[in-house]
Design an enzyme around this catalytic site. Structure first.
Site, PDB file in Angstrom:
ATOM      1  N   LYS A  69     -29.071 -23.098  14.619  1.00 56.58           N
ATOM      2  CA  LYS A  69     -28.940 -23.641  13.255  1.00 56.58           C
ATOM      3  C   LYS A  69     -27.883 -22.857  12.493  1.00 56.58           C
ATOM      4  O   LYS A  69     -27.467 -21.773  12.939  1.00 56.58           O
ATOM      5  CB  LYS A  69     -30.298 -23.558  12.548  1.00 56.58           C
ATOM      6  N   TYR A  87      -9.712  -5.560  -9.596  1.00 58.22           N
ATOM      7  CA  TYR A  87     -10.278  -6.143 -10.817  1.00 58.22           C
ATOM      8  C   TYR A  87     -11.272  -5.190 -11.474  1.00 58.22           C
ATOM      9  O   TYR A  87     -12.100  -4.580 -10.785  1.00 58.22           O
ATOM     10  CB  TYR A  87     -11.016  -7.439 -10.492  1.00 58.22           C
TER      11      TYR A  87
HETATM   12  C1  PLP Z   1     -34.785 -19.739  12.512  1.00 55.26           C
HETATM   13  C2  PLP Z   1     -35.981 -19.962  13.339  1.00 55.26           C
HETATM   14  C3  PLP Z   1     -36.129 -19.295  14.559  1.00 55.26           C
HETATM   15  C4  PLP Z   1     -35.189 -18.187  15.005  1.00 55.26           C
HETATM   16  O1  PLP Z   1     -35.454 -17.026  14.238  1.00 55.26           O
HETATM   17  P1  PLP Z   1     -34.772 -15.624  14.546  1.00 55.26           P
HETATM   18  O2  PLP Z   1     -35.519 -14.660  13.708  1.00 55.26           O
HETATM   19  O3  PLP Z   1     -33.343 -15.746  14.128  1.00 55.26           O
HETATM   20  O4  PLP Z   1     -34.907 -15.378  16.000  1.00 55.26           O
HETATM   21  C5  PLP Z   1     -37.212 -19.632  15.356  1.00 55.26           C
HETATM   22  N1  PLP Z   1     -38.125 -20.562  14.958  1.00 55.26           N
HETATM   23  C6  PLP Z   1     -38.023 -21.191  13.772  1.00 55.26           C
HETATM   24  C7  PLP Z   1     -39.060 -22.184  13.375  1.00 55.26           C
HETATM   25  C8  PLP Z   1     -36.962 -20.910  12.913  1.00 55.26           C
HETATM   26  O5  PLP Z   1     -36.873 -21.532  11.735  1.00 55.26           O
END
Ligand code: PLP
Length: 370
Positions: free
Chosen positions: A34, A263
């Site tokens: 994701k 800045y």
């Molecule tokens: C984002 C997510 C993961 C992965 O999490 P990490 O801590 O990055 O390994 C796994 N399961 C679900 C439901 C998530 O939303």
């Protein structure tokens, strides 16, 4: 060499997959990609690691469609799970069309599935809320909802079951043990065991630190990219960071004691020194509000960022002995300067440092095995 750029080492990711396979040899491995694979560029990455994982997971239907199209382009295909399921406005026919698997966390989703006439077309993951209290069915009425889901024509049987930890990164927390107990009670409460598909609870922290969480399917995200989900400096799990986030020196200037830079004149030099200007800024996703002395790596040594981070430029104090040259590489995080160290320094989590990187930072890949 280009300005603000992300270099992703595919071999590091394959190494990390090897680590997971060793830790959880009996679990299927779903790579969480994701948010553009935590800014590692999900399409090319997925094409490259496809044969080494059992599937992918994303948060949005449009991410899943981009991903499956990218895989198709190179003649590949893989299971793709929608971690938050379908949303109210999503078209359920897309799930059937593309074969996506979906998490089911709310009754309205079951109602929507009930309306569909097709038989056994959609693979589902029933989400039980074991303590995160964000998505998922309350354990008190989960059994009832589970049988409702099973009664939908369109739902493939058996139904997989998942949950998510809220504190798995706290290695001494009882919460994780409690969550697993609630999960197991729910599994026990289902009378017809043939309706239960695969079980999944572990993201990165669960996979690395909680042996009982390594069920049929594990879902690592951040650790896939070689970044630890634990507080820094963390236990060593032999992960290799995949990303180098870097740019180059575009100007070098001599600077006198007492002069400010940038800045708001937020920093004045305590000494005569040599400053370097780097083509990097918050327009590339590097955070603007960072504490004094946040380090970067240049020619093998750490030097501090001075003055305010601008949209396109960052100034670093190279020191009077500097031999650095125009075009020299400046690393903001990577192998010798872990993003976890920048996270600890800035109090911005590694998850956020990665995912805030913008599209201006060009992504390229190293893959020695290819
Ligand atoms: C984002 C997510 C993961 C992965 O999490 P990490 O801590 O990055 O390994 C796994 N399961 C679900 C439901 C998530 O939303």
């Amino acid at each position: 060499m280009s300005v603000a750029s992300i270099v992703v080492d595919i071999d590091a990711i394959l190494h990390n997959i090897g680590v997971f396979r060793k830790i959880a040899p009996n679990s299927e491995l779903i790579a969480v990609v994701k948010a553009n694979a935590y800014a590692h560029g999900k399409t090319v990455l997925a094409q490259q690691i496809c044969h080494h994982v059992d599937g992918f997971a994303v948060a949005r239907l449009d991410e899943a469609i981009q991903l499956i199209n990218a895989l198709k382009k190179v003649g590949k295909t893989k299971r793709i799970i929608l971690l938050e399921g379908f949303f109210i406005h999503d078209n359920l026919n897309d799930l059937i069309k593309y074969g996506f698997e979906t998490v089911i966390h709310s009754s309205w989703q079951i109602d929507a599935l009930k309306q569909m006439a097709d038989k056994e077309k959609i693979t589902t993951w029933f989400k039980i809320d074991t303590g995160m209290h964000r998505l998922g069915f309350n354990p008190a009425d989960a059994s009832h909802c589970f049988s409702q889901l099973l009664s939908c024509n369109v739902v493939k049987k058996p139904v997989h079951i998942l949950s998510h930890f809220c504190c798995a990164d706290e290695i001494t927390s009882n919460k994780t043990i409690e969550q697993m107990a609630i999960f197991d009670q729910f599994i026990d409460s289902i009378k017809d065991k043939t309706t239960i598909g695969k079980q999944s609870i572990a993201a990165s922290a669960g996979l690395l630190a909680w042996s009982d969480a390594r069920r049929d399917v594990v879902r690592p995200g951040i650790s896939l990219y070689g970044v630890s989900p634990f507080e820094y400096p963390q236990t060593d799990f032999d992960l290799k960071p995949a990303m180098t986030f870097k740019s180059e020196l575009i100007a070098i200037r001599t600077h006198q004691q007492g002069e400010s830079v940038g800045y708001g004149q937020t920093w004045q030099s305590p000494n005569d020194t040599i400053l370097g200007v780097v083509a990097m800024g918050y327009g590339d996703g590097y955070p603007r509000n960072i504490p004094h002395n946040t380090p970067v790596l240049i020619n093998g040594r750490k030097v501090p960022i001075v003055g305010r981070v601008s949209m396109d430029m960052i100034v670093v104090d190279l020191g009077l002995a500097s031999q650095d040259k125009l075009g020299d590489e400046v690393i903001f995080w990577g192998n010798e300067l872990p993003v976890e160290e920048i996270a600890a320094h800035t109090k911005i989590s590694a998850y956020e440092l990665l995912t805030r990187l913008t599209a201006r930072a060009n992504i390229s890949y190293i893959n020695k095995q290819a």
